[in-house]
Scaffold this motif. Structure first.
Motif, PDB file in Angstrom:
ATOM      1  N   ASP A  35      73.721  34.811  48.517  1.00  0.00           N
ATOM      2  CA  ASP A  35      73.537  32.967  48.310  1.00  0.00           C
ATOM      3  C   ASP A  35      72.969  32.954  47.558  1.00  0.00           C
ATOM      4  OD1 ASP A  35      71.040  33.029  49.287  1.00  0.00           O
ATOM      5  OD2 ASP A  35      71.515  32.083  51.174  1.00  0.00           O
ATOM      6  N   GLY A  36      71.876  34.021  46.006  1.00  0.00           N
ATOM      7  CA  GLY A  36      71.569  33.378  45.445  1.00  0.00           C
ATOM      8  C   GLY A  36      70.336  32.896  45.456  1.00  0.00           C
ATOM      9  N   SER A  37      69.612  32.896  47.021  1.00  0.00           N
ATOM     10  CA  SER A  37      68.975  32.148  46.881  1.00  0.00           C
ATOM     11  C   SER A  37      67.631  33.145  46.766  1.00  0.00           C
ATOM     12  CB  SER A  37      68.515  31.579  48.969  1.00  0.00           C
ATOM     13  OG  SER A  37      68.629  32.617  49.723  1.00  0.00           O
ATOM     14  N   LEU A  38      66.272  32.652  46.438  1.00  0.00           N
ATOM     15  CA  LEU A  38      65.309  33.723  46.198  1.00  0.00           C
ATOM     16  C   LEU A  38      64.102  33.636  47.433  1.00  0.00           C
ATOM     17  CD1 LEU A  38      63.237  32.373  42.587  1.00  0.00           C
ATOM     18  CD2 LEU A  38      65.445  34.113  43.427  1.00  0.00           C
ATOM     19  N   LEU A  39      64.103  34.929  47.944  1.00  0.00           N
ATOM     20  CA  LEU A  39      63.641  35.663  48.375  1.00  0.00           C
ATOM     21  C   LEU A  39      62.510  36.482  48.532  1.00  0.00           C
ATOM     22  CD1 LEU A  39      63.523  35.516  51.747  1.00  0.00           C
ATOM     23  CD2 LEU A  39      64.904  37.767  52.097  1.00  0.00           C
ATOM     24  N   GLY A  40      61.044  35.271  48.291  1.00  0.00           N
ATOM     25  CA  GLY A  40      60.107  36.000  47.438  1.00  0.00           C
ATOM     26  C   GLY A  40      58.874  34.915  47.087  1.00  0.00           C
ATOM     27  N   ASP A  41      57.787  35.343  47.076  1.00  0.00           N
ATOM     28  CA  ASP A  41      56.759  34.470  46.328  1.00  0.00           C
ATOM     29  C   ASP A  41      56.947  34.377  45.199  1.00  0.00           C
ATOM     30  OD1 ASP A  41      55.834  34.846  49.384  1.00  0.00           O
ATOM     31  OD2 ASP A  41      54.753  35.908  48.741  1.00  0.00           O
ATOM     32  N   LYS A  42      56.502  33.262  44.772  1.00  0.00           N
ATOM     33  CA  LYS A  42      55.892  33.282  43.399  1.00  0.00           C
ATOM     34  C   LYS A  42      54.819  32.544  43.221  1.00  0.00           C
ATOM     35  CE  LYS A  42      60.834  30.639  43.290  1.00  0.00           C
ATOM     36  NZ  LYS A  42      61.046  29.339  42.904  1.00  0.00           N
ATOM     37  N   VAL A  43      54.267  32.541  41.504  1.00  0.00           N
ATOM     38  CA  VAL A  43      52.720  32.349  41.277  1.00  0.00           C
ATOM     39  C   VAL A  43      53.356  32.311  40.038  1.00  0.00           C
ATOM     40  CG1 VAL A  43      51.199  33.338  40.485  1.00  0.00           C
ATOM     41  CG2 VAL A  43      51.621  34.336  42.507  1.00  0.00           C
ATOM     42  N   ALA A 125      53.961  38.977  42.323  1.00  0.00           N
ATOM     43  CA  ALA A 125      54.161  38.336  41.656  1.00  0.00           C
ATOM     44  C   ALA A 125      52.435  37.830  40.876  1.00  0.00           C
ATOM     45  CB  ALA A 125      54.364  37.353  42.496  1.00  0.00           C
ATOM     46  N   ALA A 126      51.643  38.623  41.717  1.00  0.00           N
ATOM     47  CA  ALA A 126      49.799  37.728  41.048  1.00  0.00           C
ATOM     48  C   ALA A 126      50.160  38.737  39.872  1.00  0.00           C
ATOM     49  CB  ALA A 126      48.683  37.726  41.654  1.00  0.00           C
ATOM     50  N   LEU A 127      49.953  40.025  40.013  1.00  0.00           N
ATOM     51  CA  LEU A 127      49.272  40.830  39.143  1.00  0.00           C
ATOM     52  C   LEU A 127      50.219  41.239  38.119  1.00  0.00           C
ATOM     53  CD1 LEU A 127      47.379  44.171  41.423  1.00  0.00           C
ATOM     54  CD2 LEU A 127      46.558  42.268  39.928  1.00  0.00           C
ATOM     55  N   TYR A 128      51.669  41.077  38.716  1.00  0.00           N
ATOM     56  CA  TYR A 128      52.843  40.582  37.029  1.00  0.00           C
ATOM     57  C   TYR A 128      52.813  39.384  36.600  1.00  0.00           C
ATOM     58  CZ  TYR A 128      57.549  40.997  35.226  1.00  0.00           C
ATOM     59  OH  TYR A 128      58.382  40.704  33.758  1.00  0.00           O
ATOM     60  N   GLY A 129      52.460  38.410  36.717  1.00  0.00           N
ATOM     61  CA  GLY A 129      51.794  37.391  36.247  1.00  0.00           C
ATOM     62  C   GLY A 129      51.263  37.281  35.418  1.00  0.00           C
ATOM     63  N   LEU A 130      50.237  37.703  35.974  1.00  0.00           N
ATOM     64  CA  LEU A 130      48.629  38.016  35.089  1.00  0.00           C
ATOM     65  C   LEU A 130      48.723  38.773  33.635  1.00  0.00           C
ATOM     66  CD1 LEU A 130      45.929  38.281  38.087  1.00  0.00           C
ATOM     67  CD2 LEU A 130      45.807  36.189  36.369  1.00  0.00           C
ATOM     68  N   ASN A 131      49.650  40.133  34.286  1.00  0.00           N
ATOM     69  CA  ASN A 131      49.755  40.691  32.958  1.00  0.00           C
ATOM     70  C   ASN A 131      50.431  40.119  31.726  1.00  0.00           C
ATOM     71  OD1 ASN A 131      49.145  43.626  32.778  1.00  0.00           O
ATOM     72  ND2 ASN A 131      50.556  43.874  32.003  1.00  0.00           N
ATOM     73  N   GLU A 132      51.443  39.391  32.011  1.00  0.00           N
ATOM     74  CA  GLU A 132      51.759  38.544  31.040  1.00  0.00           C
ATOM     75  C   GLU A 132      51.631  37.545  30.511  1.00  0.00           C
ATOM     76  OE1 GLU A 132      56.272  39.228  30.853  1.00  0.00           O
ATOM     77  OE2 GLU A 132      55.215  41.554  31.328  1.00  0.00           O
ATOM     78  N   TYR A 133      51.046  36.876  31.343  1.00  0.00           N
ATOM     79  CA  TYR A 133      49.797  35.514  30.823  1.00  0.00           C
ATOM     80  C   TYR A 133      48.939  36.144  29.693  1.00  0.00           C
ATOM     81  CZ  TYR A 133      47.421  30.988  30.902  1.00  0.00           C
ATOM     82  OH  TYR A 133      47.208  30.052  30.157  1.00  0.00           O
ATOM     83  N   PHE A 134      48.467  37.457  29.758  1.00  0.00           N
ATOM     84  CA  PHE A 134      47.279  37.820  29.132  1.00  0.00           C
ATOM     85  C   PHE A 134      47.639  39.504  28.212  1.00  0.00           C
ATOM     86  CE2 PHE A 134      44.914  36.128  32.793  1.00  0.00           C
ATOM     87  CZ  PHE A 134      44.280  35.066  31.841  1.00  0.00           C
ATOM     88  N   ASP A 135      48.826  38.903  27.582  1.00  0.00           N
ATOM     89  CA  ASP A 135      50.166  39.798  26.801  1.00  0.00           C
ATOM     90  C   ASP A 135      50.038  41.164  26.590  1.00  0.00           C
ATOM     91  OD1 ASP A 135      50.542  37.610  25.203  1.00  0.00           O
ATOM     92  OD2 ASP A 135      48.143  37.952  24.427  1.00  0.00           O
ATOM     93  N   SER A 136      49.860  41.646  28.420  1.00  0.00           N
ATOM     94  CA  SER A 136      50.162  42.880  29.151  1.00  0.00           C
ATOM     95  C   SER A 136      49.212  44.185  28.520  1.00  0.00           C
ATOM     96  CB  SER A 136      51.947  43.653  28.637  1.00  0.00           C
ATOM     97  OG  SER A 136      52.501  42.658  28.409  1.00  0.00           O
ATOM     98  N   PRO A 137      48.007  43.847  29.038  1.00  0.00           N
ATOM     99  CA  PRO A 137      46.848  44.918  28.918  1.00  0.00           C
ATOM    100  C   PRO A 137      47.511  45.998  30.130  1.00  0.00           C
ATOM    101  CG  PRO A 137      45.841  43.383  30.358  1.00  0.00           C
ATOM    102  CD  PRO A 137      47.553  43.070  30.033  1.00  0.00           C
ATOM    103  N   PHE A 138      47.993  46.076  30.415  1.00  0.00           N
ATOM    104  CA  PHE A 138      48.270  46.775  31.432  1.00  0.00           C
ATOM    105  C   PHE A 138      49.637  48.243  31.523  1.00  0.00           C
ATOM    106  CE2 PHE A 138      44.966  44.835  33.708  1.00  0.00           C
ATOM    107  CZ  PHE A 138      43.785  45.879  34.062  1.00  0.00           C
ATOM    108  N   GLY A 139      50.173  49.087  31.618  1.00  0.00           N
ATOM    109  CA  GLY A 139      51.019  49.663  31.395  1.00  0.00           C
ATOM    110  C   GLY A 139      52.297  49.845  32.734  1.00  0.00           C
ATOM    111  N   THR A 140      53.320  50.030  32.557  1.00  0.00           N
ATOM    112  CA  THR A 140      53.479  49.621  34.035  1.00  0.00           C
ATOM    113  C   THR A 140      52.828  50.845  35.240  1.00  0.00           C
ATOM    114  OG1 THR A 140      55.490  49.820  33.069  1.00  0.00           O
ATOM    115  CG2 THR A 140      56.091  50.493  35.195  1.00  0.00           C
ATOM    116  N   GLN A 141      52.922  52.137  34.927  1.00  0.00           N
ATOM    117  CA  GLN A 141      51.560  52.878  36.040  1.00  0.00           C
ATOM    118  C   GLN A 141      50.394  52.383  36.730  1.00  0.00           C
ATOM    119  OE1 GLN A 141      53.382  55.866  37.579  1.00  0.00           O
ATOM    120  NE2 GLN A 141      55.114  54.506  36.417  1.00  0.00           N
ATOM    121  N   ALA A 142      49.781  51.702  35.032  1.00  0.00           N
ATOM    122  CA  ALA A 142      48.450  52.041  35.899  1.00  0.00           C
ATOM    123  C   ALA A 142      48.702  50.444  36.807  1.00  0.00           C
ATOM    124  CB  ALA A 142      47.853  51.489  34.110  1.00  0.00           C
TER     125      ALA A 142
END
Length: 328
Positions: A35-43, A125-142
């Motif tokens: 139905d297009g709704s988002l089933l998950g958390d947001k940060v 959501a937290a770690l992905y968002g923080l990584n984006e916010y601080f210009d991706s200091p961690f790569g995908t695997q890390a």
């Protein structure tokens, strides 16, 4: 004058099914309601009113101003320092030596102890968002490894079958090799996945405690055969084989009696024409698969009437979420 102030960002991490029945701790899939709704958390992450601290204050830590909202936030610790999202933000500031004051809001939309990767969604959501916010200091695997470690603080053990699909999307097979933690496998795009949460919470640690310390050799052989056959069926796009082999021999036999109404629901869903049913993660959410939307709608009605037993319970008809964590 150019401002160095960072723009706020909000990220979403989808709910996920751990195990997917056949792959205990080794297989997971992200969920997207049709139905297009988002089933998950947001940060949401932004600079706090204090902004950056003055230069030279090397002994002063950046502050994390934490808040939580959402329909399930009342189930979380009231002390911010006990919240895993706060801990993720604190880790980021200290690891990178940052003296920036940030405001972090967790919108808790997934019920705790539901079997839908609630803690994983918050952590991703937290770690992905923080990584984006601080210009991706961690790569995908890390970053994925960090997600597993932080989620393990809540679930009691490090495993990636929830964090990997919530972060990367799709259906993920855990590899845990020195160079690659997981890999996406093909899924059946014509399948509908019903997920029904009855409204009660079950501790992951307690549900794990129901499992035997050791398994019979024949059971472990069956587990390996079922998982490898399911992966083969996924790559060869053989849905008949995939359904035939999608059996949980490790966890369901020991957990099904602990989930109110689960055994009755399995029988009813089979009678309605659903192809197979299993436990999502450690429960109490169940998943059930069909390739017929009319059958899915009938099953949704039955589950809402007979499986959902408490306020806050829900039923969603889903596809596999192929996007994973993303900005919204």
């Amino acid at each position: 004058m150019i401002s160095n102030k960072k723009a706020p960002l909000t990220v979403y991490a989808p709910a996920s099914m751990g195990n997917v029945g056949v792959g205990f701790d080794l297989l997971g899939a992200a969920l997207a309601p049709i139905d297009g709704s988002l089933l998950g958390d947001k940060v949401r992450i932004s600079e706090s009113q204090g902004g950056n601290l003055a230069e030279g204050l090397s002994n002063t830590k950046g502050e994390v101003i934490f808040s939580q909202t959402g329909i399930w936030c009342h189930k979380l610790p009231s002390n911010p320092e006990d919240n895993i999202v706060y801990q993720c933000a604190r880790f980021f500031l200290e690891k990178l030596g940052l003296h920036t004051d940030i405001a972090v809001n967790l919108e808790k939309n997934l019920p705790v102890g539901s079997g839908l990767g609630s803690s994983a969604s918050s952590v991703v959501a937290a770690l992905y968002g923080l990584n984006e916010y601080f210009d991706s200091p961690f790569g995908t695997q890390a970053l994925l490894q960090l997600m597993g470690e932080f989620e393990g603080k809540i679930s009691g053990s490090v495993h990636y079958d929830n964090v990997a699909p919530s972060y990367l999307g799709g259906m993920q097979l855990m590899l845990d090799s020195p160079t690659e933690l997981c890999a996406a496998i093909p899924h059946f795009k014509h399948w509908y996945w019903l997920v029904a949460y009855p409204g009660v919470s079950l501790s992951t640690a307690k549900m794990r405690a129901l499992l035997p310390a050791q398994y019979d050799k024949a059971v472990t052989i069956d587990f390996g055969r079922h998982l490898s056959a399911f992966v083969h069926a996924s790559y060869s796009q053989n849905p008949k084989l995939a359904i035939e082999i999608l059996k949980d021999v490790l966890a369901e036999p020991y957990r099904k009696d602990a989930i109110p109404g689960y055994i009755q629901a399995c029988s009813a869903l089979t009678e309605l024409g659903m192809l197979t049913t299993g436990i999502s993660g450690s429960g109490p959410t169940l998943f059930s698969i069909t390739d017929d939307i009319a059958v899915a709608e009938q099953a949704k009605v039955w589950l809402a009437q007979h499986y959902v037993s408490q306020s806050g319970g829900f039923v969603h008809i889903c596809r596999i979420d192929e996007l994973g964590a993303r900005r919204v």
